[in-house]
Design a protein around this motif. Structure first.
Motif, short mmCIF file in Angstrom:
data_model
loop_
_atom_site.label_atom_id
_atom_site.label_comp_id
_atom_site.label_asym_id
_atom_site.label_seq_id
_atom_site.Cartn_x
_atom_site.Cartn_y
_atom_site.Cartn_z
N LEU C 237 0.83 -1.20 0.00
CA LEU C 237 0.00 0.00 0.00
C LEU C 237 0.87 1.26 0.00
CD1 LEU C 237 -2.89 -0.89 2.48
CD2 LEU C 237 -2.89 -0.94 0.00
N MET C 238 1.98 1.21 0.72
CA MET C 238 2.85 2.38 0.78
C MET C 238 3.49 2.66 -0.58
SD MET C 238 2.74 3.96 3.51
CE MET C 238 1.46 3.61 4.67
N ILE C 239 3.89 1.59 -1.29
CA ILE C 239 4.42 1.80 -2.64
C ILE C 239 3.34 2.44 -3.51
CG2 ILE C 239 5.29 0.66 -4.72
CD1 ILE C 239 6.54 -1.45 -2.99
N THR C 240 2.11 1.91 -3.39
CA THR C 240 1.01 2.45 -4.17
C THR C 240 0.84 3.95 -3.89
OG1 THR C 240 -0.10 0.35 -4.00
CG2 THR C 240 -1.46 2.22 -4.62
N PHE C 241 0.84 4.31 -2.61
CA PHE C 241 0.61 5.71 -2.27
C PHE C 241 1.76 6.59 -2.74
CE2 PHE C 241 -2.05 3.92 1.40
CZ PHE C 241 -3.16 3.88 0.59
N GLY C 242 2.99 6.11 -2.52
CA GLY C 242 4.14 6.90 -2.95
C GLY C 242 4.13 7.09 -4.46
N ALA C 243 3.88 5.99 -5.19
CA ALA C 243 3.90 6.06 -6.64
C ALA C 243 2.80 6.98 -7.16
CB ALA C 243 3.75 4.67 -7.24
N SER C 244 1.57 6.83 -6.63
CA SER C 244 0.51 7.68 -7.17
C SER C 244 0.77 9.14 -6.83
CB SER C 244 -0.89 7.32 -6.67
OG SER C 244 -0.93 6.06 -6.12
N PHE C 245 1.32 9.39 -5.66
CA PHE C 245 1.66 10.77 -5.30
C PHE C 245 2.66 11.34 -6.31
CE2 PHE C 245 3.35 14.37 -3.29
CZ PHE C 245 2.58 14.71 -2.19
N GLY C 246 3.75 10.61 -6.52
CA GLY C 246 4.78 11.09 -7.43
C GLY C 246 4.25 11.30 -8.82
#
Lengths: 414, 225, 272, 315
Positions: C237-246
Motif C-alpha cells: 500500500l505504501m508503494i502504491t501511495f508513494g507512486a501515485s503521489f509522485g
C-alpha cells in the motif's frame, strides 16, 4: 458449468473474410486504370442483396429490443467490394417500411432498441452500391419478448447472496452473544483523543463530509460516523463546525447531530447553526473551508467522505494550523495525499467500517466479520485463479484451462 | 410512527433496487430513482440557499466579525440567481441553454467563477511541494518505502532520471529510472489499488446491508438506547 | 479602518482601473475584438481574483476574503440555476405537464409522461417541512428514501466494479510466456519488457493483492504469519501511495503553469 | 553526453533565475544541516519562481529519450526516404494541449526525412486540429512540400474502429478522395498503396476511443503493420503491455514530445531555432520537479541531523 461457445456467425464471417483475402491478389491485378474507373462511374454497378435476414429477441430485457442479423451481400467483399453501405428498414405494426439505420460495409448485425412489447416489427436490409441497391426478403413480423429473470446475472446474484448471508450470519451470532474479536483501527482509536484535545484547548471541531451528495456511499459513511462523533461531542461543551457543500447533506447532518444530542440527554445544546450550507461548487467550498480553518483554528479536523483534488488543499491548510486531522476516503487516487498530510487515515474499507466499529455494538461488529468472509472468498478464488492461469498458460493443462474459464465466467460482470 | 415509517421506507426502497438488477422489467428503476434523487436535491436547494442567505444576513445585522464580506456574498448570490433564472442577456431567449455564449450568466462564469476555480485548483502545485517536504521522511520502514517509491517516480519524470541511469545496457534496462517507474506503476501500484478496491467493494456491501436492515440508523432515530 | 488598509485598498483600486484602461486601449487596437471595454474588464477582474486567491498562500487577508465570499455567493447561485433549468425544467416538467412544457419551451412528448415523477415532488415538499417546528420530523421520510436509494444502488454497483471485476482481473499467470526452463535461462535478462520483469511483476500483483487483503482483515489479530503478511500488505500500500503521489505531481504543476500563463500572457502580455 | 541537460542558457534571465533558485537551495541546505525546518511559505516561493521563471525566460532542458520514445525516432530515422507513413490525429480539442506536440514533432521528422505522409483522423473534432498542424508544420516549415505528392490529408470518416476495419484491407473504399475531393487514384502518395498493409508504419495520437488501442487491434495486429502511439500521460501506463510487440513505441504526454524534440534537435540541428512546444512546456515542469525533489532531500537532511542530535543528547 456453462461455458460460452462462440456462435456460428463469427465463424461464418471469418470464413468469408478468408475467402475474400485469398481473392485479394487477383482483384488487385484486375484493378482498372483511373480512366476506366471514370467510365465505371456512369456504368451501373449491380449488387446482390443480403441474405438470411433473421430477427431474434434480445435476451433479458423488458421486451424492448430485437436483434437483427444477416449474411452480407456476396458483393460485400474486403477488399474491392461493391457494397458501400447497408440500410435497415423497419415496419411497425405492418405499416410502411421506413429507413432506421445506416451501417458500414461488412456489417451483419443490428440491435434495435426502445421498441414496444405490444407492437409487431418486421425488417429488411438493403445493400447499396454506388448507384444500385438490392433489398433482402423482409422478415416475418415479430414482437420483442419480455423476460422476468436476468438469467445471465445468476452468478452475480449468487455472489451477492453468499456475502449477504455471511453478514447476516455474523450479525445474528453476535446478537446471541458470541464473542467477536475485532482488531484495533488506529484512526478510529484516535477519535476520542482528538475530541478530548479540542475540549482541552477550547477550540471547535471541524467536520468535513466530502464534497459529494447523499447519493454517494462515502457521504453516507461520513454521516453515519458523524452520528458516533456527535454522540461523544455532546458530552463535552465544545462547538462543532460543519460547513457542507450539499443542501441534502446539510439536512441529513442536522438530523443526525440533533438525534445524537437528544440521545445524550442534551437536546438544548443542539443548534441548527452547527451545520451550514456553503456552495455546491467544489473549489468555492474549498475556499470557504480554508477560510474557516485559518480564522477559527479548529483543534481537530475530520475529513471523511468523497474527496477529489481538494483533498490536499484542505489537508495541508489543516496541517498549517496544527490541527489533529483524521481523514478517510474510498477514492484510491486521493488516499496518498491524506496519508502524507493527515495524522490518521482510514483507507477505503476502514471508512465504511468506521461507524460500526465506533458504535461498539455486537451486531454492528458482526457485520465486519461478515465482510472478512468476503475477503477470504476473494483470497481463495485469487489463489485458484492464479494457479489455473499459470498451469493453463505455461503447460497448457486442459483441466486448468477449464477451471480458469469457469472462474472468469463466474466472476464476469454482465 | 416517527421511527418505523422511515425505517420501512429505507428497507423497501433499498431491497427493491437490489432486486431490480435481476429483473429485466424493473431494470429501469435504478435510472428513474437517480433522477428522483436529482429532483429532491433541487428542492433541497431551498433549504441550502435559505441557510446561506440567513447566515450572512445574521452576520450583517449583528455586525459580526468580517460582516462587510457578507454583503459581497449576498450581492453575488442575488445577481447570479436573477441573471440565471431569467436568462438575462441570453441571445437564445428562454429556450436556449443558460450557459449559451454571450449570456450574462456565461460571462460572469467566465470572468469570475472560472479564474477563481482554476486558481484555487492551482494551489495544489504549492501544497504538493510542502506536503512532500514534510511527509517524505525516512522516519520508519513504511515511510521509507513511501519515500523511495515517490522519489523514483518523480525522478523518472525529469531528464535526470535518464541522464543518471541511461548508461545501463539494454539487457538490464528495467533499472533505468523511467522504466522502473513504469514497472512500479504497472505492478506493485496496481496490486495496492486492487486490494483497496476489493476492500471497498465489501465495505460498501456490508454498510448498505446495515442501512437497509435498519441496524445503522444514526441519521434517523438514533440508537435504541 | 486603519490608515494603512485605506492606502493599500486605494492602491489596489487604482491599479485595477489602470489595468482596465490599459487593457482596453491595447484590445481596441485589434479590429477583431468587438467589446474591448467589456473584455478588458473581464480580464482585469479575472487577474485580480487570481492574485487574490494566490495571496492566501502568504496568509489570510482582506483580498482573499473578498474573493472567497464572492466565489461562494456566485457559485451557489450558479448551481441552483443549473439545477433548476436542467433538472426541474429539463427532466421533470416534460414528464408531468404539457402546459408548463410549452411555457418553458421544452419539447413535450405524450409518451414520456410518467406520473411516478410526482413521487420526488411530494418527497421534495416533505423535505421542505424541515422548516416547520412541528412537522419537521416528516423530513426524515425523504431522507430515508434517499438513504435507501443510495444503499440499494451502490450495493450491486460496488460489488460488480470493485469486488468481482478486481478479483477476476487478478487471475494472472505466474509464468509469463513460459517455454520451458532452458528457454527461460537462455533468454534471461533484466530488460523492462523481458520475461523476467513481467513474471516478477505478476508475482508482485498476486502476492500484493493477497497481502493487501490480509491487512484489511478486521476479525483476526495481526500476529504471526498473518501479521507478517499484513505487514507486506502495508508495504504494498505504501508503494502504491508513494507512486501515485509522485505520478500526480506533474499534473498539479501544469495547473499552476496554466494560471501563470494567464497572468503573463492574457493579462500582462509579457509572453506571446 | 549524459550530463549537460541545460541547452539554452544564453539568456541572462535564465542564468539569474537559476542562480537564485540554486543559491536559495544551498542556503536552505546549510540551515537543514543545522536541523532547522523550512517554512512552508519559503517552499511556496520556490515553487512560484521555478514555474514563473521558465515561462518568462524560455528555459529548456535537454531530454534523454527513453527507449519507448527512442524506438519511434529510430524507426522513422531508419526508414528509407520516400517511405509511406500514416499519422492519425485521434483526439479532440480537450486532449490537444497534451498530445498535439507529439503529432507535430513526428510530422516534422517525417517531413525532414522525406517520407510520404498520409494524415487522417478518427475524431470529427480532430479535423480542425489536423488542418492546424498541417499549416503550422508543413506549410510554414516545409513550404516546398507538395500536397498530394509529399503528403496527403484524407481527413475524417465516421465509423470509429469500423473505419480501421475497412482500411486495413482497402483505403479507397473508405477514402475515395482526400479532403480536397482529389480522387484516390490521382494522389501520388497513394501510388502502390491499397491498404494499411502497404504502409511502412502508422503513428496514432490519442488515448481515447477509438485511439491507439484500436489501431493495434484492428490494423497493427491483423495487417502486420508497425504501429506506434502517442497518448496523454495518465493513459501511458495502460499502453505498456502492448510494448514492444504490438506497439513498437509509445510517447506519453508532454514529456514524450519533449524527449522526441530533443532527439530531433540532436540529429537535425536546424530545428534548434524552431519552437518545440514539448520542451518549452516541460521547462517549468522539470524545474518544479527538481525543486520538489530538492525539498524532499532537505527534509530528510534536517530530519537525520535532528535525530542524531537527539541521540547524542540522550547519551
Amino acid at each position: 458449468m456453462r461455458c460460452r461457445q462462440p456462435g456460428h456467425t463469427p465463424l461464418l464471417l471469418l470464413a468469408l473474410i478468408l475467402l475474400f483475402v485469398s481473392t485479394d491478389v487477383c482483384v488487385a491485378q484486375s484493378e482498372p486504370d483511373p480512366a476506366g474507373s471514370l467510365m465505371a462511374d456512369t456504368a451501373r454497378v449491380t449488387v446482390a442483396p443480403p441474405t438470411s435476414v433473421i430477427v431474434t429477441d434480445h435476451k433479458y430485457d423488458n421486451g424492448d429490443a430485437l436483434e437483427l442479423s444477416w449474411v452480407p451481400s456476396i458483393d460485400d467483399r474486403i477488399p474491392g467490394g461493391k457494397v458501400v453501405r447497408y440500410q435497415v428498414y423497419r415496419s411497425v405494426n405492418e405499416g410502411e417500411y421506413l429507413p432506421i439505420q445506416e451501417l458500414l460495409p461488412g456489417s451483419n448485425f443490428f440491435l434495435d432498441e426502445s421498441l414496444h412489447r405490444d407492437s409487431v416489427y418486421s425488417y429488411y436490409v438493403t445493400a447499396y452500391s454506388r448507384n444500385d441497391s438490392a433489398m433482402s426478403v423482409a422478415t416475418a413480423p415479430v414482437s420483442p419478448q419480455r423476460e422476468w429473470l436476468h438469467v445471465d446475472r445468476a452468478w452475480l446474484f449468487v455472489i451477492a447472496l453468499i456475502i449477504s448471508l455471511a453478514v447476516f450470519y455474523f450479525i445474528r451470532a453476535a446478537r446471541k452473544g458470541e464473542d467477536l474479536f475485532i482488531r484495533k483501527i488506529a484512526g478510529l482509536e484516535a477519535v476520542d483523543e482528538a475530541i478530548g484535545r479540542a475540549t482541552e484547548m477550547g477550540r471547535p471541531i471541524l467536520y468535513i463530509p466530502g464534497i459529494l451528495d447523499m447519493d454517494d456511499v462515502q457521504t453516507l459513511a461520513a454521516i453515519t460516523i458523524l452520528g458516533r462523533v456527535a454522540r461523544t461531542v455532546a458530552d463535552y461543551e465544545i462547538q462543532v463546525r460543519m460547513p457542507v457543500s450539499r443542501s441534502l447533506v446539510m439536512t441529513a447532518a442536522r438530523e443526525t447531530i440533533k438525534t445524537a444530542y437528544q440521545t445524550a440527554g442534551r437536546p438544548d445544546s443542539y443548534s441548527d447553526d452547527m451545520v451550514q450550507y456553503v456552495t455546491d461548487e467544489q473549489f468555492g467550498y474549498v475556499a470557504a473551508v480554508d477560510g474557516i480553518m485559518v480564522r477559527e483554528k479548529p483543534a481537530t479536523v475530520f475529513l471523511l467522505g468523497a474527496f477529489f483534488a481538494e483533498s490536499l488543499i484542505l489537508a495541508e491548510t489543516g496541517n498549517s494550523i496544527n490541527a489533529i486531522q483524521i481523514a478517510g476516503t474510498a477514492r484510491p487516487a486521493q488516499l496518498p495525499f491524506f496519508i502524507a498530510a493527515c495524522d490518521f487515515t482510514l483507507i477505503g474499507e476502514e471508512l465504511f467500517a468506521a461507524s460500526a466499529y465506533l458504535s461498539g455494538e455486537p451486531k454492528q461488529l458482526g457485520s465486519l466479520k461478515g465482510q472478512d468472509v468476503g475477503k477470504f472468498i476473494a483470497m481463495v478464488v485469487i489463489i485458484i485463479g492464479v494457479i489455473a492461469a499459470t498451469l493453463a498458460q505455461a503447460w497448457e493443462v486442459p483441466f486448468m484451462q477449464q477451471v480458469y474459464d469457469a472462474l472468469t465466467f463466474v466472476f464476469s460482470t454482465q | 410512527m416517527r421511527r418505523e415509517v422511515p425505517l420501512a421506507i429505507t428497507f423497501f426502497v433499498g431491497t427493491l433496487l437490489i432486486i431490480s438488477v435481476f429483473l429485466p422489467p424493473a431494470e429501469g428503476l435504478g435510472e428513474d430513482f437517480t433522477v428522483f434523487f436529482d429532483i429532491i436535491a433541487v428542492f433541497a436547494f431551498f433549504l441550502g440557499g435559505g441557510n446561506l442567505v440567513r447566515v450572512h444576513l445574521t452576520k450583517l445585522s449583528r455586525r459580526k466579525e468580517d460582516w462587510p464580506y457578507s454583503i459581497v456574498t449576498l450581492l453575488g448570490f442575488a445577481l447570479m440567481l436573477v441573471v440565471g433564472l431569467f436568462k438575462l442577456g441570453n441571445p437564445g431567449g428562454i429556450a436556449a441553454s443558460p450557459t449559451t455564449d454571450g449570456s450574462y450568466f456565461q460571462s460572469i462564469f467566465d470572468s469570475v467563477l472560472l479564474p477563481l476555480g482554476a486558481t484555487m485548483y492551482s494551489l495544489l502545485a504549492f501544497f504538493v511541494a510542502s506536503a512532500s517536504y514534510r511527509a517524505f521522511r525516512a522516519k520508519n520502514r513504511e515511510a521509507t518505502i513511501l519515500l523511495v517509491a515517490a522519489f523514483i517516480i518523480l525522478l523518472g519524470r525529469t531528464p535526470f532520471g535518464m541522464a543518471l541511469t541511461g548508461f545501463i545496457p539494454e539487457q538490464f534496462d528495467l533499472f533505468q529510472v523511467p522504466n522502473l517507474a513504469v514497472w512500479i506503476m504497472n505492478f506493485p501500484n496496481l496490486a495496492g489499488q486492487r486490494a483497496i478496491m476489493i476492500g471497498i467493494g465489501l465495505g460498501v456491501v456490508s454498510m448498505s446491508l446495515r442501512l437497509i436492515l435498519g441496524i445503522e440508523r444514526t441519521y434517523l432515530g438514533g440508537d435504541e438506547r | 479602518m486603519k490608515r494603512s488598509s485605506v492606502i493599500i485598498l486605494s492602491v489596489v483600486v487604482l491599479l485595477f482601473l489602470a489595468s482596465w484602461l490599459w487593457k482596453a486601449s491595447t484590445l481596441s487596437s485589434d479590429p477583431g475584438i468587438v467589446n474591448a471595454w467589456g473584455q478588458a474588464f473581464g480580464i482585469t477582474l479575472a487577474a485580480f481574483l487570481t492574485l487574490a486567491i494566490l495571496s492566501f498562500l502568504y496568509r489570510d487577508n482582506p483580498f482573499y476574503k473578498f474573493a472567497e465570499h464572492l466565489f461562494v455567493g456566485v457559485s451557489a447561485a450558479f448551481w441552483m440555476v443549473m439545477g433548476f433549468w436542467s433538472t426541474i425544467v429539463g427532466n421533470l416538467v416534460p414528464r408531468l405537464s404539457e402546459g408548463l412544457s410549452s411555457f418553458f419551451k421544452v419539447p413535450f412528448d405524450r409518451f414520456a409522461v410518467n406520473y411516478f415523477y410526482f413521487i420526488p415532488v411530494i418527497l421534495g415538499i416533505l423535505l421542505l417541512l424541515r422548516l416547520s417546528r412541528d412537522a419537521g420530523w416528516i423530513a426524515r421520510w425523504p431522507l430515508a428514501f434517499i438513504v435507501g436509494t443510495t444503499a440499494g444502488l451502490n450495493f450491486i454497483r460496488y460489488l460488480r466494479s470493485d469486488f468481482i471485476e478486481q478479483v477476476s482481473s487478478t487471475f494472472v499467470p505466474l509464468l509469463v510466456g513460459w517455454q520451458g526452463f532452458g528457454h527461460f535461462l537462455d533468454n534471461l535478462d533484466l530488460s523492462a519488457t523481458g520475461q523476467l520483469a513481467l513474471t516478477v511483476g505478476n508475482w508482485v500483483i498476486s502476492l500484493g493483492v493477497f497481502c493487501g487483503l490480509v491487512y484489511f482483515f478486521f476479525s483476526k489479530a495481526h500476529t504471526g504469519v498473518f501479521g507478517a503478511a499484513s505487514r507486506v500488505g502495508i508495504w504494498v500500500l505504501m508503494i502504491t501511495f508513494g507512486a501515485s503521489f509522485g505520478y500526480t505531481v506533474m499534473g498539479r504543476i501544469s495547473l499552476l503553469v496554466g494560471r501563470i500563463t494567464f497572468l503573463f500572457k492574457d493579462w500582462l502580455g509579457l509572453i506571446s | 553526453m549524459t550530463w549537460a541537460p541545460l541547452v539554452s542558457m544564453s539568456n541572462l534571465g535564465v542564468v539569474i533565475s537559476l542562480a537564485v533558485i540554486g543559491g536559495g537551495l544551498l542556503w536552505l541546505l546549510y540551515r537543514s544541516l543545522l536541523a532547522k525546518e523550512v517554512d512552508r511559505r519559503v517552499i511556496f516561493l520556490f515553487i512560484l519562481v521555478s514555474v514563473a521563471a521558465p515561462l518568462l525566460f524560455p528555459m529548456t532542458f535537454e531530454e534523454q529519450a527513453t527507449p519507448v520514445v527512442k524506438a519511434i525516432f529510430d524507426k522513422i530515422e531508419s526508414l528509407p526516404e520516400g517511405s509511406r507513413v500514416l499519422i492519425s490525429f485521434d483526439f479532440d480539442p480537450a486532449m490537444a494541449p497534451e498530445v498535439q506536440p507529439m503529432a507535430n514533432v513526428v510530422t516534422q521528422h517525417c517531413m525532414v526525412k522525406g517520407h510520404k505522409v498520409i494524415f487522417m483522423c478518427l475524431f470529427a473534432t480532430g479535423q480542425a486540429l489536423l488542418t492546424q498542424s498541417l499549416e503550422l508544420i508543413v506549410s510554414e516549415q516545409f513550404p516546398d512540400k507538395v500536397d498530394g505528392i509529399d503528403y496527403v490529408n484524407i481527413g475524417y470518416k465516421a465509423g470509429n474502429e469500423g473505419v480501421l476495419n475497412v482500411i486495413v484491407s482497402d483505403f479507397k473504399k473508405m477514402f475515395p478522395t482526400d479532403v480536397n475531393s482529389v480522387p484516390y487514384d490521382s494522389i501520388g502518395v497513394f501510388k502502390g498503396i491499397r491498404s494499411c498493409k502497404d504502409l511502412d508504419m502508422v503513428f496514432t495520437i490519442g488515448g481515447g476511443k477509438p485511439g491507439v488501442k484500436e489501431w493495434v487491434l484492428f490494423v497493427g495486429d491483423p495487417g502486420r503493420v508497425p504501429v506506434a502511439g502517442g497518448v496523454a500521460a495518465v493513459v501511458a501506463p495502460q499502453m505498456y503491455p502492448y510494448y514492444p510487440k504490438q506497439l513498437f513505441g509509445i510517447m506519453g504526454g508532454i514529456k514524450g514530445a519533449a524527449e522526441y524534440e530533443s532527439e530531433l534537435r540532436k540529429t537535425y540541428p536546424q530545428f534548434h531555432d524552431v519552437d518545440a512546444p514539448g520542451l518549452r512546456m516541460m521547462g517549468p515542469q522539470t524545474l518544479a520537479h527538481m525543486v520538489i525533489m530538492a525539498f524532499i532531500v532537505l527534509g530528510n537532511v534536517s530530519f537525520i541531523v535532528q535525530k542524531r542530535r537527539d541521540r547524542r543528547r540522550k547519551r
